[in-house]
Scaffold this motif. Structure first.
Motif, PDB file in Angstrom:
ATOM      1  N   PHE A  63      -1.182   5.507   1.592  1.00  0.00           N
ATOM      2  CA  PHE A  63      -0.492   4.631   2.539  1.00  0.00           C
ATOM      3  C   PHE A  63      -1.483   3.750   3.298  1.00  0.00           C
ATOM      4  O   PHE A  63      -1.213   2.562   3.549  1.00  0.00           O
ATOM      5  CB  PHE A  63       0.329   5.459   3.529  1.00  0.00           C
ATOM      6  N   LEU A  64      -2.625   4.315   3.662  1.00  0.00           N
ATOM      7  CA  LEU A  64      -3.632   3.532   4.380  1.00  0.00           C
ATOM      8  C   LEU A  64      -4.161   2.392   3.505  1.00  0.00           C
ATOM      9  O   LEU A  64      -4.349   1.259   3.984  1.00  0.00           O
ATOM     10  CB  LEU A  64      -4.786   4.438   4.818  1.00  0.00           C
ATOM     11  N   LEU A  65      -4.400   2.665   2.230  1.00  0.00           N
ATOM     12  CA  LEU A  65      -4.895   1.628   1.325  1.00  0.00           C
ATOM     13  C   LEU A  65      -3.829   0.563   1.057  1.00  0.00           C
ATOM     14  O   LEU A  65      -4.149  -0.621   0.919  1.00  0.00           O
ATOM     15  CB  LEU A  65      -5.364   2.262   0.015  1.00  0.00           C
ATOM     16  N   ILE A  66      -2.564   0.960   0.993  1.00  0.00           N
ATOM     17  CA  ILE A  66      -1.480  -0.014   0.825  1.00  0.00           C
ATOM     18  C   ILE A  66      -1.405  -0.922   2.045  1.00  0.00           C
ATOM     19  O   ILE A  66      -1.249  -2.149   1.918  1.00  0.00           O
ATOM     20  CB  ILE A  66      -0.137   0.702   0.599  1.00  0.00           C
ATOM     21  N   LEU A  67      -1.505  -0.327   3.222  1.00  0.00           N
ATOM     22  CA  LEU A  67      -1.497  -1.111   4.465  1.00  0.00           C
ATOM     23  C   LEU A  67      -2.655  -2.093   4.496  1.00  0.00           C
ATOM     24  O   LEU A  67      -2.490  -3.272   4.857  1.00  0.00           O
ATOM     25  CB  LEU A  67      -1.557  -0.172   5.669  1.00  0.00           C
ATOM     26  N   LEU A  68      -3.837  -1.628   4.101  1.00  0.00           N
ATOM     27  CA  LEU A  68      -5.012  -2.501   4.053  1.00  0.00           C
ATOM     28  C   LEU A  68      -4.801  -3.638   3.060  1.00  0.00           C
ATOM     29  O   LEU A  68      -5.194  -4.782   3.325  1.00  0.00           O
ATOM     30  CB  LEU A  68      -6.247  -1.680   3.671  1.00  0.00           C
ATOM     31  N   PHE A  69      -4.172  -3.339   1.939  1.00  0.00           N
ATOM     32  CA  PHE A  69      -3.907  -4.369   0.929  1.00  0.00           C
ATOM     33  C   PHE A  69      -3.042  -5.485   1.504  1.00  0.00           C
ATOM     34  O   PHE A  69      -3.338  -6.674   1.326  1.00  0.00           O
ATOM     35  CB  PHE A  69      -3.213  -3.744  -0.281  1.00  0.00           C
ATOM     36  N   PHE A  70      -1.973  -5.121   2.209  1.00  0.00           N
ATOM     37  CA  PHE A  70      -1.069  -6.133   2.750  1.00  0.00           C
ATOM     38  C   PHE A  70      -1.710  -6.917   3.900  1.00  0.00           C
ATOM     39  O   PHE A  70      -1.380  -8.080   4.132  1.00  0.00           O
ATOM     40  CB  PHE A  70       0.235  -5.493   3.213  1.00  0.00           C
ATOM     41  N   ILE A  71      -2.637  -6.278   4.607  1.00  0.00           N
ATOM     42  CA  ILE A  71      -3.354  -7.000   5.660  1.00  0.00           C
ATOM     43  C   ILE A  71      -4.264  -8.063   5.047  1.00  0.00           C
ATOM     44  O   ILE A  71      -4.354  -9.191   5.556  1.00  0.00           O
ATOM     45  CB  ILE A  71      -4.185  -6.009   6.509  1.00  0.00           C
ATOM     46  N   LEU A  72      -4.902  -7.725   3.939  1.00  0.00           N
ATOM     47  CA  LEU A  72      -5.808  -8.654   3.281  1.00  0.00           C
ATOM     48  C   LEU A  72      -5.070  -9.684   2.423  1.00  0.00           C
ATOM     49  O   LEU A  72      -5.583 -10.783   2.202  1.00  0.00           O
ATOM     50  CB  LEU A  72      -6.805  -7.873   2.399  1.00  0.00           C
ATOM     51  N   TYR A  73      -3.876  -9.333   1.944  1.00  0.00           N
ATOM     52  CA  TYR A  73      -3.124 -10.230   1.060  1.00  0.00           C
ATOM     53  C   TYR A  73      -1.664 -10.258   1.521  1.00  0.00           C
ATOM     54  O   TYR A  73      -0.769  -9.783   0.825  1.00  0.00           O
ATOM     55  CB  TYR A  73      -3.223  -9.740  -0.387  1.00  0.00           C
ATOM     56  N   PRO A  74      -1.390 -10.822   2.714  1.00  0.00           N
ATOM     57  CA  PRO A  74      -0.039 -10.752   3.304  1.00  0.00           C
ATOM     58  C   PRO A  74       1.038 -11.468   2.491  1.00  0.00           C
ATOM     59  O   PRO A  74       2.209 -11.098   2.556  1.00  0.00           O
ATOM     60  CB  PRO A  74      -0.237 -11.411   4.675  1.00  0.00           C
ATOM     61  N   GLN A  75       0.668 -12.495   1.713  1.00  0.00           N
ATOM     62  CA  GLN A  75       1.676 -13.231   0.941  1.00  0.00           C
ATOM     63  C   GLN A  75       2.305 -12.389  -0.160  1.00  0.00           C
ATOM     64  O   GLN A  75       3.359 -12.751  -0.700  1.00  0.00           O
ATOM     65  CB  GLN A  75       1.087 -14.509   0.334  1.00  0.00           C
ATOM     66  N   ALA A  76       1.682 -11.268  -0.474  1.00  0.00           N
ATOM     67  CA  ALA A  76       2.227 -10.393  -1.514  1.00  0.00           C
ATOM     68  C   ALA A  76       3.187  -9.355  -0.945  1.00  0.00           C
ATOM     69  O   ALA A  76       3.767  -8.568  -1.700  1.00  0.00           O
ATOM     70  CB  ALA A  76       1.105  -9.685  -2.267  1.00  0.00           C
ATOM     71  N   PHE A  77       3.381  -9.343   0.354  1.00  0.00           N
ATOM     72  CA  PHE A  77       4.238  -8.330   0.974  1.00  0.00           C
ATOM     73  C   PHE A  77       5.681  -8.506   0.528  1.00  0.00           C
ATOM     74  O   PHE A  77       6.212  -9.613   0.475  1.00  0.00           O
ATOM     75  CB  PHE A  77       4.155  -8.414   2.501  1.00  0.00           C
ATOM     76  N   TRP A  78       6.303  -7.416   0.192  1.00  0.00           N
ATOM     77  CA  TRP A  78       7.724  -7.417  -0.154  1.00  0.00           C
ATOM     78  C   TRP A  78       8.285  -6.024   0.040  1.00  0.00           C
ATOM     79  O   TRP A  78       7.554  -5.044   0.070  1.00  0.00           O
ATOM     80  CB  TRP A  78       7.914  -7.884  -1.592  1.00  0.00           C
ATOM     81  N   LEU A  79       9.595  -5.947   0.172  1.00  0.00           N
ATOM     82  CA  LEU A  79      10.274  -4.666   0.293  1.00  0.00           C
ATOM     83  C   LEU A  79      11.308  -4.563  -0.820  1.00  0.00           C
ATOM     84  O   LEU A  79      12.262  -5.336  -0.851  1.00  0.00           O
ATOM     85  CB  LEU A  79      10.964  -4.527   1.658  1.00  0.00           C
ATOM     86  N   PRO A  80      11.111  -3.651  -1.750  1.00  0.00           N
ATOM     87  CA  PRO A  80      12.090  -3.494  -2.829  1.00  0.00           C
ATOM     88  C   PRO A  80      13.402  -2.943  -2.275  1.00  0.00           C
ATOM     89  O   PRO A  80      13.415  -2.273  -1.238  1.00  0.00           O
ATOM     90  CB  PRO A  80      11.416  -2.490  -3.771  1.00  0.00           C
ATOM     91  N   SER A  81      14.482  -3.222  -2.958  1.00  0.00           N
ATOM     92  CA  SER A  81      15.775  -2.692  -2.538  1.00  0.00           C
ATOM     93  C   SER A  81      15.780  -1.169  -2.676  1.00  0.00           C
ATOM     94  O   SER A  81      14.955  -0.592  -3.398  1.00  0.00           O
ATOM     95  CB  SER A  81      16.896  -3.297  -3.385  1.00  0.00           C
ATOM     96  N   LEU A  82      16.706  -0.535  -1.998  1.00  0.00           N
ATOM     97  CA  LEU A  82      16.784   0.922  -2.039  1.00  0.00           C
ATOM     98  C   LEU A  82      17.025   1.412  -3.469  1.00  0.00           C
ATOM     99  O   LEU A  82      16.431   2.395  -3.910  1.00  0.00           O
ATOM    100  CB  LEU A  82      17.907   1.417  -1.119  1.00  0.00           C
ATOM    101  N   GLY A  83      17.881   0.698  -4.202  1.00  0.00           N
ATOM    102  CA  GLY A  83      18.171   1.083  -5.576  1.00  0.00           C
ATOM    103  C   GLY A  83      16.931   1.044  -6.459  1.00  0.00           C
ATOM    104  O   GLY A  83      16.662   1.981  -7.219  1.00  0.00           O
ATOM    105  N   LYS A  84      16.157  -0.054  -6.345  1.00  0.00           N
ATOM    106  CA  LYS A  84      14.938  -0.180  -7.144  1.00  0.00           C
ATOM    107  C   LYS A  84      13.915   0.880  -6.747  1.00  0.00           C
ATOM    108  O   LYS A  84      13.210   1.432  -7.599  1.00  0.00           O
ATOM    109  CB  LYS A  84      14.338  -1.572  -6.976  1.00  0.00           C
ATOM    110  N   PHE A  85      13.846   1.155  -5.453  1.00  0.00           N
ATOM    111  CA  PHE A  85      12.870   2.141  -4.985  1.00  0.00           C
ATOM    112  C   PHE A  85      13.202   3.534  -5.513  1.00  0.00           C
ATOM    113  O   PHE A  85      12.312   4.264  -5.952  1.00  0.00           O
ATOM    114  CB  PHE A  85      12.848   2.162  -3.457  1.00  0.00           C
ATOM    115  N   LEU A  86      14.480   3.887  -5.522  1.00  0.00           N
ATOM    116  CA  LEU A  86      14.880   5.193  -6.041  1.00  0.00           C
ATOM    117  C   LEU A  86      14.641   5.285  -7.541  1.00  0.00           C
ATOM    118  O   LEU A  86      14.190   6.315  -8.052  1.00  0.00           O
ATOM    119  CB  LEU A  86      16.351   5.459  -5.719  1.00  0.00           C
ATOM    120  N   LEU A  87      14.938   4.192  -8.260  1.00  0.00           N
ATOM    121  CA  LEU A  87      14.658   4.170  -9.699  1.00  0.00           C
ATOM    122  C   LEU A  87      13.160   4.267  -9.959  1.00  0.00           C
ATOM    123  O   LEU A  87      12.722   4.920 -10.921  1.00  0.00           O
ATOM    124  CB  LEU A  87      15.219   2.896 -10.323  1.00  0.00           C
ATOM    125  N   PHE A  88      12.376   3.637  -9.096  1.00  0.00           N
ATOM    126  CA  PHE A  88      10.922   3.710  -9.216  1.00  0.00           C
ATOM    127  C   PHE A  88      10.441   5.142  -9.026  1.00  0.00           C
ATOM    128  O   PHE A  88       9.611   5.638  -9.806  1.00  0.00           O
ATOM    129  CB  PHE A  88      10.270   2.789  -8.186  1.00  0.00           C
TER     130      PHE A  88
END
Length: 262
Positions: free
Chosen positions: A120-145
């Motif tokens: 989680f810390l590395l994911i947070l760092l990734f979005f801080i360094l590359y904010p344009q890539a931030f997205w939130l998948p839908s609940l359905g996609k997340f559960l399938l993932f």
């Protein structure tokens, strides 16, 4: 059922405590799984300079998903099992009223739980360094993932555990895993999404287990086109195939095993 759950929780708690004894080592293992981030930079540059089906943001999200998948599907059971067979440490486990594989399963599951905070810390760092890539998948996609990652881990574990059975006949069972790893790296989607592969290559790959170990769950999370029915059926199908081969090798291997006078 209560007895089974109690045994499972006991195994998990024991191996979780064991994993936590090596926090520093775990951090290095998490960082060692950051290879997809390196390939992300290469493909982002390629997307900016060439004509590819994916945008730089698509590549960033895809390789972040690959990084997450790598954290939850890492398997090392073949090295532990080979050591147990060669050194005779498998013998006392055979005397227990529990299949030895569950010790390895508990170790891997405990490791997944222990990795969460660092991931989680590395994911947070990734979005801080590359904010344009931030997205939130839908609940359905997340559960399938989550389901696809769980099945991908199960398949990767049973594949490697099947290779580990060869330790009953040779002291270098890991050599087969090293050979398999070469195909896994290039054909699973770890170093490049299957979207950039030629169509003819993709058609052939879909009949192998490789794409379903990385590319399939990653595509679900980032929203790339994917055949869900075929993907999940393939994960289950390949798991069953290797499971039956594994059980057959296990029975044959126990007849061969003679560690510590067993």
């Amino acid at each position: 059922m209560k007895r089974i759950i109690r045994k499972a929780l006991t195994l998990l708690s024991v191996y979780y405590a064991y994993i936590l004894e090596y926090r520093a080592e775990m951090i290095f293992w998490v960082l060692s799984g950051s290879l997809p981030i390196i390939f992300m930079g290469i493909w982002i540059q390629a997307a900016q300079n060439g004509r590819l089906n994916l945008t730089p943001v698509d590549f960033a999200r895809y390789f972040l998903a690959v990084f997450i998948i790598r954290q939850f599907t890492a398997v090392w059971v073949i090295w532990d099992f080979q050591k147990e067979v060669v050194e005779g440490k498998l013998s006392p486990k055979l005397l227990q009223p529990l299949d030895p594989v569950w010790h390895h399963v508990a170790t891997h599951v405990a490791d997944r739980v222990a990795r969460l905070q660092f991931t989680f810390l590395l994911i947070l760092l990734f979005f801080i360094l590359y904010p344009q890539a931030f997205w939130l998948p839908s609940l359905g996609k997340f559960l399938l993932f989550l389901l696809s990652v769980t099945l991908a881990f199960t398949l990767r574990f049973i594949i490697q555990y099947t290779f580990a059975m060869l330790a009953f006949w040779t002291e270098r069972a890991t050599a087969l895993e090293n050979l398999w790893l070469l195909f896994y790296l290039f054909l699973s989607g770890l170093i490049a999404p299957l979207e950039v592969f030629p169509e003819s290559v993709r058609i052939v790959l879909m009949w192998t287990p490789f794409p379903y170990l990385v590319d399939f769950p990653a595509s679900i999370l980032v929203g790339l086109p994917v055949d869900l029915v075929r993907g999940f059926l393939s994960l289950v199908g390949w798991t069953l195939i290797f499971f039956f081969v594994n059980r057959w090798l296990w029975r044959m291997g126990l007849k061969q095993y003679s560690g510590m006078g067993a």
